[in-house]
Design an enzyme around this catalytic site. Sequence first.
Site, short mmCIF file in Angstrom:
data_model
loop_
_atom_site.label_atom_id
_atom_site.label_comp_id
_atom_site.label_asym_id
_atom_site.label_seq_id
_atom_site.Cartn_x
_atom_site.Cartn_y
_atom_site.Cartn_z
N PRO A 42 0.79 -1.32 0.06
CA PRO A 42 -0.16 0.13 0.00
C PRO A 42 0.88 1.18 -0.06
O PRO A 42 2.08 1.30 0.60
CB PRO A 42 -0.96 -0.18 1.27
N LYS A 43 0.36 2.38 -0.65
CA LYS A 43 1.10 3.61 -0.52
C LYS A 43 0.38 4.42 0.54
O LYS A 43 -0.71 4.78 0.17
CB LYS A 43 1.18 4.35 -2.00
N TRP A 44 1.04 4.47 1.33
CA TRP A 44 0.29 5.40 2.68
C TRP A 44 0.33 6.69 2.72
O TRP A 44 1.17 7.52 1.97
CB TRP A 44 1.18 4.84 3.92
#
Length: 344
Positions: A42-44
């Site tokens: 995931p790209k936080w």
Amino acid sequence: MAVSNAPNQSPAASYGLSIGTEPMEAKLANALPSGEGWQYEPKWDGFRCIAFRNGSSVDLRAKSGKPLGRYFPEMMALLADLPAPDFVIDGELVIEVAGKLSFDALQMRLHPAESRIRKLSRETPGRLIAFDMLVDTDGTQILDKDLAYRRERLEALFDRIHADPKQFTISPATRDLREAETWLSGSGGDTDGVVCKLIDGAYRSGERAMIKVKRLRTADCVVGGFRYERDSRLVGSLLLGLYTDDGQLDHVGFTSAIADTEKPDLTARLEALRGGPGFSGKAPGGPSRWTTDRSSDWEPLRPELVVEVKFDQITGRRFRHGTKLLRWRPDKKPSQCDFRQIGL
């Protein structure tokens, strides 16, 4: 606890390490890469940072290399107390408010008053989400090792330290494309898309050696105002609005994706609508992260024009970045442009 906070001092150098503080970066793509050899994460939605621990010395550095430690004292204390003498970790600083990650809460930490920072660190403590390891706990640099090895060493660190996951946690990762596609379709809240890394790839500091894919969404917005270009009488950007449940038009962002050939006719069209109320709810303010290079002056309009724009992220009921103008919507009533269409 020793803290390296000098803006121009390399914490890596101060620890006797031969690595830089620049994280490996990603280039934008339209779709997730397929096939074996990829790890997806995931790209936080937070502040990218490198966390350094060398004996009693601790440091946090932003992607720019600037120190972050003074703004996150609770994280500095946490790292200093971990039962691991050495490590360098790549990760993301986030803050959760009411069960959701809040980028606004992160920005509030960048405050000059230490008393204010301390207060916020108690009320809304940060969390570090780790997703890569650059130096192992014995001080060995592992940047040249492949991602699979670095991930193994990162997981070994977490097995050892038993950190509170509300303060320090490891990011999920998968090699399953279908799971990554599910993450991508569900992004737009706590996450900003999916990051793709080569499993056999080394850590390439400062290079765009990863791929990021964002979920782009569209919204129909009312043009509540506009700004002229700097030193020009041609339109520079359109100010966008959405209606609240009580019928107020709130400013939500801007788009400056206007072709030069269209600006003369569009300027005349907009100027004919001047004199309206503009935004009846939240109005545009002075320069901000949305209007960095633009004048704080803006022209209010009658709320008659509707445009469809493409956006990637919403924070505090505003588009995080500038949007892309897709098309004009003369078939759409301005009153139909409300927050409900984007799930708010």
